[in-house]
Write a protein that holds these residues in place. Structure first.
Motif, mmCIF file in Angstrom:
data_model
loop_
_atom_site.group_PDB
_atom_site.id
_atom_site.type_symbol
_atom_site.label_atom_id
_atom_site.label_comp_id
_atom_site.label_asym_id
_atom_site.label_seq_id
_atom_site.Cartn_x
_atom_site.Cartn_y
_atom_site.Cartn_z
ATOM 1 N N ASP A 330 0.959 -1.597 0.224
ATOM 2 C CA ASP A 330 -0.274 -0.210 -0.205
ATOM 3 C C ASP A 330 0.890 1.156 0.268
ATOM 4 N N VAL A 331 1.041 2.229 -1.321
ATOM 5 C CA VAL A 331 1.969 3.110 -1.265
ATOM 6 C C VAL A 331 1.284 4.531 -0.667
ATOM 7 N N ASN A 332 0.412 4.217 0.486
ATOM 8 C CA ASN A 332 -0.443 5.202 1.275
ATOM 9 C C ASN A 332 0.162 5.252 2.599
ATOM 10 N N VAL A 333 0.562 3.699 3.249
ATOM 11 C CA VAL A 333 0.948 3.366 3.788
ATOM 12 C C VAL A 333 2.787 2.976 4.838
ATOM 13 N N ALA A 334 3.515 2.638 3.685
ATOM 14 C CA ALA A 334 4.290 1.256 3.575
ATOM 15 C C ALA A 334 5.608 2.656 4.045
ATOM 16 N N GLU A 335 6.126 1.819 4.461
ATOM 17 C CA GLU A 335 7.519 2.747 4.988
ATOM 18 C C GLU A 335 8.644 3.143 4.039
ATOM 19 N N ARG A 336 9.753 3.106 3.602
ATOM 20 C CA ARG A 336 10.624 4.012 2.558
ATOM 21 C C ARG A 336 10.883 2.424 2.264
ATOM 22 N N GLU A 337 11.578 1.781 3.218
ATOM 23 C CA GLU A 337 12.199 0.518 3.363
ATOM 24 C C GLU A 337 11.834 -0.442 2.026
ATOM 25 N N THR A 338 10.271 -0.422 2.661
ATOM 26 C CA THR A 338 9.416 -1.069 1.804
ATOM 27 C C THR A 338 8.798 -0.748 0.491
ATOM 28 N N ARG A 358 1.767 13.359 2.240
ATOM 29 C CA ARG A 358 1.711 13.834 3.644
ATOM 30 C C ARG A 358 0.456 15.008 3.902
ATOM 31 N N TYR A 359 -0.141 15.255 2.393
ATOM 32 C CA TYR A 359 -1.280 16.859 1.859
ATOM 33 C C TYR A 359 -2.241 15.678 1.015
ATOM 34 N N ARG A 360 -2.562 14.698 0.514
ATOM 35 C CA ARG A 360 -3.587 13.901 0.022
ATOM 36 C C ARG A 360 -2.792 12.337 -0.184
ATOM 37 N N THR A 361 -4.035 11.072 -0.339
ATOM 38 C CA THR A 361 -4.377 10.058 -0.644
ATOM 39 C C THR A 361 -3.842 9.707 -1.447
ATOM 40 N N LEU A 362 -3.403 9.246 -2.237
ATOM 41 C CA LEU A 362 -2.693 8.426 -3.598
ATOM 42 C C LEU A 362 -4.038 7.320 -4.058
ATOM 43 N N THR A 382 -0.427 -1.167 -3.949
ATOM 44 C CA THR A 382 -1.926 -0.652 -3.978
ATOM 45 C C THR A 382 -2.291 0.402 -3.716
ATOM 46 N N THR A 383 -3.614 1.275 -3.747
ATOM 47 C CA THR A 383 -3.974 2.703 -4.147
ATOM 48 C C THR A 383 -4.661 2.440 -3.609
ATOM 49 N N LEU A 384 -5.355 3.984 -3.699
ATOM 50 C CA LEU A 384 -7.213 4.144 -2.527
ATOM 51 C C LEU A 384 -7.828 3.756 -3.952
ATOM 52 N N ASP A 385 -7.510 3.356 -4.755
ATOM 53 C CA ASP A 385 -8.424 3.406 -6.262
ATOM 54 C C ASP A 385 -8.119 2.119 -7.051
ATOM 55 N N TRP A 386 -6.955 1.302 -6.682
ATOM 56 C CA TRP A 386 -6.328 0.242 -7.089
ATOM 57 C C TRP A 386 -5.962 -0.864 -6.658
ATOM 58 N N THR A 387 -6.409 -1.684 -6.830
ATOM 59 C CA THR A 387 -6.157 -3.405 -6.701
ATOM 60 C C THR A 387 -6.026 -4.670 -7.119
ATOM 61 N N PRO A 388 -4.557 -4.626 -6.785
ATOM 62 C CA PRO A 388 -4.674 -6.114 -8.204
ATOM 63 C C PRO A 388 -4.514 -6.799 -8.521
ATOM 64 N N GLY A 389 -5.229 -7.704 -6.867
ATOM 65 C CA GLY A 389 -6.325 -8.959 -7.206
ATOM 66 C C GLY A 389 -5.083 -10.137 -7.061
ATOM 67 N N GLY A 390 -5.615 -10.716 -8.387
ATOM 68 C CA GLY A 390 -4.964 -11.858 -8.708
ATOM 69 C C GLY A 390 -4.049 -11.599 -9.559
ATOM 70 N N LEU A 391 -3.752 -10.640 -10.316
ATOM 71 C CA LEU A 391 -2.283 -9.996 -10.726
ATOM 72 C C LEU A 391 -1.543 -10.183 -10.216
ATOM 73 N N THR A 392 -1.127 -10.301 -9.048
ATOM 74 C CA THR A 392 0.526 -10.347 -8.692
ATOM 75 C C THR A 392 0.588 -12.194 -8.594
ATOM 76 N N ASP A 393 -0.072 -12.608 -7.777
ATOM 77 C CA ASP A 393 0.181 -13.663 -8.535
ATOM 78 C C ASP A 393 0.522 -14.778 -9.506
#
Length: 413
Positions: A330-338, A358-362, A382-393
């Motif tokens: 999740d690009v909105n909460v993940a740490e920099r290292e992740t 810091r100013y908006r949800t991506l 994943t973003t606010l409007d996107w989830t890859p679903g089964g694409l990752t696997d």
């Protein structure tokens, strides 16, 4: 031996120097001749082109002092038993070439190496004489990179660091036993000892805050080395582990990788064909991951069962495909290292993401604006409007990513 003119010497000794890849000029202190004092500069835009971390191109005169050599390293074109044209510059000739080339705006610095003649001490002394004459007699302020002769007296190494911006001693082969077998006159322990001495002097030259007087300048660009790839059968994972140990143990600025190139009349111990150049490129990418993205050498090598990097995809994508349980992120909460482990996200892109969120949800469109290409990134985030679903696997994810990145021929109609 017939006496060679300067042009012929330059042709032979510049060609002989092309096998050494460790000639970048990054890390040098800034010097220039503004105000009419001295000759040369370590700054500006442009023989051999090296690139600094900020993207500047620096042109270097890259030559050997001589390609005569008393050593018989099986993988070296300049070995004593090799049947190649030989030449040797005098110290004054190298000094004159450097100054004349600089004044004609051909170069901005010098990369000087040499075969071993008479002894390691004699050869190192000649290299130091070139640098000393340029600095002290001609006030040359351009970049100088000197190749160390590891078995030379430590006092000569110390002198070299006073005049050179960067020093390098090539470890050459990933396996010590291979070095002993293919270059019996070289000793991996001696090479490492010389590199350790350079590290100690570089660290001693860094002034502490409490120091009122700065210590003498010593190789401000640090030191580098080169590993030959494909000559001794070492897999990529082993090469990367050797690089990691060199970075950690000797504070190297760079490890350079040079694909083995078959040479005439070579030893039967060497492979008959050279490795694909893409392998060299993948090693550089993996090296970048270790230096700037927090990956370890075993992590990168674990992506494939045989320890060889996948030549079809870059090492970060290869690692992600082998570790799909770590995604999506999740690009909105993940740490920099992740975030740095997400394929397609570079250091700058991650820093932009951290700043903007810091100013908006991506959303996905925001990621597209903040990065170069979304095709590689999409299955792993994943973003606010996107989830890859089964694409990752997906079983064919690797093929999809490769196809998405293939160039498409433009049509006129």
């Amino acid at each position: 031996m017939a006496r060679l003119d300067l042009r012929k010497k330059l042709e032979i000794l510049a060609d002989a120097a092309k096998y050494d890849a460790s000639c970048a000029s990054s890390g040098a202190g800034k010097r220039n001749s503004v105000g009419g004092k001295g000759i040369g500069s370590t700054e500006g835009m442009g023989i051999c082109h090296a690139y600094t971390p900020d993207g500047r191109c620096v042109s270097l005169l890259k030559i050997l002092l001589t390609n005569f050599c008393i050593y018989d390293c099986a993988y070296c074109i300049n070995r004593v038993s090799s049947n190649v044209p030989r030449a040797r510059f005098s110290v004054q000739e190298v000094v004159d070439l450097t100054l004349n080339f600089y004044k004609r705006n051909y170069i901005e610095g010098l990369f000087l190496s040499s075969g071993i003649v008479q002894s390691g001490d004699y050869t190192m002394e000649e290299l130091v004489r070139v640098a000393r004459m340029l600095r002290e007699e001609h006030d040359f302020r351009g970049y100088i990179h000197l190749k160390l002769i590891p078995e030379a007296d430590p006092d000569l190494v110390a002198q070299a660091g006073l005049y050179a911006d960067r020093l390098s001693a090539n470890i050459e082969l990933p396996r010590d036993e291979a070095l002993a077998r293919l270059a019996p006159q070289k000793d991996a322990g001696v090479i490492k000892k010389a590199m350790g001495q350079v590290r100690q002097r570089v660290e001693a030259a860094r002034p502490a805050k409490k120091d009122r007087k700065r210590p003498p300048r010593f190789a401000p660009g640090g030191q580098s080395t080169q590993l030959i790839v494909g000559a001794d059968g070492a897999p990529d994972g082993e090469i990367l582990e050797r690089s990691a140990s060199l970075y950690g143990g000797y504070g190297l600025r760079r490890v350079y990788y040079s694909a083995f190139s078959p040479i005439p009349d070579s030893s039967a111990q060497l492979p008959l064909s050279k490795p694909p150049l893409i392998r060299e490129h993948r090693l550089y990418q993996a090296d970048w991951l270790m230096r700037f993205y927090g990956f370890s050498a075993p992590e990168i090598a674990s992506a494939t069962p045989d320890g060889m990097l996948d030549l079809a995809v870059d090492p970060k994508l290869g690692w992600a495909l082998a570790n799909r349980a770590s995604f999506p992120v999740d690009v909105n909460v993940a740490e920099r290292e992740t975030l740095l482990r997400v394929p397609g996200l570079g250091v700058r892109s991650v820093d932009r993401i951290l700043k903007v969120r810091r100013y908006r949800t991506l959303r996905l469109e925001d990621i597209q604006r903040l990065t170069r290409s979304l095709d590689k990134i999409r299955p792993f985030i994943t973003t606010l409007d996107w989830t890859p679903g089964g694409l990752t696997d997906a079983a064919d994810l690797k093929a999809r990513v490769i196809k998405a990145r293939e160039p498409e021929q433009l049509r006129l109609f």
